[in-house]
Design an enzyme around this catalytic site. Structure first.
Site, PDB file in Angstrom:
ATOM      1  CB  CYS A   1       3.931 -12.153  -2.660  1.00  0.00           C
ATOM      2  SG  CYS A   1       2.706 -11.740  -1.427  1.00  0.00           S
TER       3      CYS A   1
ATOM      4  CB  CYS B   1       2.302 -14.560  -0.213  1.00  0.00           C
ATOM      5  SG  CYS B   1       1.492 -13.309  -1.179  1.00  0.00           S
ATOM      6  CG  ASP B   2       5.527 -16.836  -0.657  1.00  0.00           C
ATOM      7  OD1 ASP B   2       4.535 -17.500  -0.332  1.00  0.00           O
ATOM      8  OD2 ASP B   2       5.769 -16.488  -1.819  1.00  0.00           O
TER       9      ASP B   2
END
Ligand code: NDP
Length: 314
Positions: free
Chosen positions: A137, A140-141
């Site tokens: 992701c 997300c990261d």
């Protein structure tokens, strides 16, 4: 153990689940919706959605899901956190356990809208470095890889989208593509080609990852099995998987008919499964279109199918 009874249980909180909830709520079915571990589904990890009608300027994935959830809440939908861990669809009313049995739901109809999850390559190193450089992701990261080198595996629209997103943060983005071409749409291919920070490595596969504690690089091979095969190391700090998804159907497998990839098989143009009173909607039952808008449409159809079923069986 908490016990809940409902005419209509919806499992999954993506566009299909929330749309089913809006329709079932408005039809006075007082639905219960189990939201799973990540309410909002895959769109929580999507950046801009530009192809969902009604948002002329586009919308961030998480914002769209917040809007859908808020809309569902207007119509007497009971939202439950947690994951469905056990189902018994052998007779009606159906029995569904949440979080290993802390809640037991008895439901006259069930709509499965559990979506799909990111696939991994299956290398032992993916586990070893998960959260230490390996992610599925980018939104997300990606933040953790500012001014670092990263690689995205895959050649579809998701991989291109993730690579473009990461190029805004990282110093260099490699795309590791196993074939000699990208499968992504022409539009996304052009976006990748015009981005000076993205380099596409064609005909390339990942053999393993390396690094003392955190990820430091990948052992790659190009043109594997040919006389031009070439193995080399690529120094990277982040390794992002974008190779597609698998449907979240394991818990239903003992009762629900699945295709060879694990997608729920529905009857003809309906959302009807092989179990009378259980319906399926969204990516969990759609290996072909897999779009937010098609999932939402299928969620609507599932709620209408459940409503008709209840009329006929009351
Ligand atoms: P896709 O199935 O389209 O692409 C998967 C990619 O991963 C392919 O390039 C595939 O390679 C590669 N791949 C699969 N398995 C492996 C493996 N074991 N090793 C290496 N590479 C592998 O998945 P996406 O998630 O990209 O897209 C799914 C659907 O969602 C598509 O219909 C897409 O168009 C849509 N989508 C639309 C977006 C938008 O409109 N904004 C954004 C994102 C997705 P190969 O080609 O060799 O099979």
């Amino acid at each position: 153990m908490a016990e809940i009874t409902t005419k209509c249980l919806i499992i999954g909180a993506g566009p299909a689940g929330y749309t089913a909830a809006i329709y079932a709520g408005r039809a006075n079915l007082e639905p219960v919706l189990v939201e799973g571990q990540q309410p909002g589904g895959q769109l929580i990890t999507t950046t801009d959605v530009e192809n969902f009608p009604g948002y002329p300027e586009g919308v961030a994935g998480p914002k769209m899901m917040e809007d859908m959830r808020a809309q569902a809440q207007r119509f007497n939908v009971r939202m439950l956190g947690g994951e469905v861990t056990d189902v018994d669809f052998s007779e009606r009313p159906f029995k569904v356990k949440v979080n290993g049995g802390t809640t037991l739901i008895t439901a006259e109809t069930v709509i499965i809208a559990t979506g799909a999850s990111a696939k991994y390559l299956g290398l032992p190193d993916e586990e070893r470095y998960r959260g230490m450089g390996v992610s599925a992701c980018a939104t997300c990261d990606g933040f953790f890889f500012r001014n670092r080198k990263v690689a995205v595996v895959g050649g579809g629209d998701t991989a291109c989208e993730e690579a473009i997103y990461l190029a805004n943060l990282a110093s260099q983005v490699y795309m590791i593509v196993r074939k000699g071409f990208l499968r992504a749409s022409k539009y996304m291919q052009a976006k990748v080609a015009e981005n000076p920070k993205i380099e596409v490595l064609y005909n390339t596969e990942t053999m393993s990852l390396y690094g003392a504690d955190i990820l430091e690089g990948a052992h790659l091979v190009t043109k594997r099995g040919t006389e031009n095969e070439n193995q080399y190391d690529l120094a990277i700090d982040g390794f992002f998987l974008a190779i597609g998804h698998k449907p979240n159907t394991e818990v239903f497998a003992p009762f629900i008919r699945l295709d060879e990839q694990g997608y729920i098989i529905t009857e003809g143009n309906s959302t009807v499964t092989n179990v009378e009173g259980v319906f399926a909607a969204g990516d969990v039952a759609d290996p072909v279109y897999r779009q937010a808008v098609s999932a939402a449409g299928m969620g609507c159809r599932a709620a209408l199918d459940a409503e008709r079923f209840l009329v006929m069986h009351s």
